[in-house]
Motif scaffolding. Structure first.
Motif: not given
Length: 56
Positions: A17-24
């Motif tokens: 989830a953190d990786t997805t939020e960072f990529a977003r």
């Protein structure tokens, strides 16, 4: 206390989830070229503060 396999699964979910939020959010910073410039290169913005003695 959680069993080890559940804690591992939750940790992986949180990291994903953190990786997805960072990529977003990454394109937001890529579109703004200000982060690539040195602060010394930027001219200070002349701000005119209101003169409360004459402008009221």
């Amino acid at each position: 206390m959680l069993p080890a396999h559940l804690a591992d699964r939750l940790l992986k979910q949180r990291r994903d989830a953190d990786t997805t939020e960072f990529a977003r959010q990454l394109p937001l910073h890529a579109d703004d070229p200000r982060w690539m410039t040195d602060p010394e290169d930027d001219a200070p913005v002349a701000r005119r503060e209101p003169d409360w003695a004459s402008d009221y």
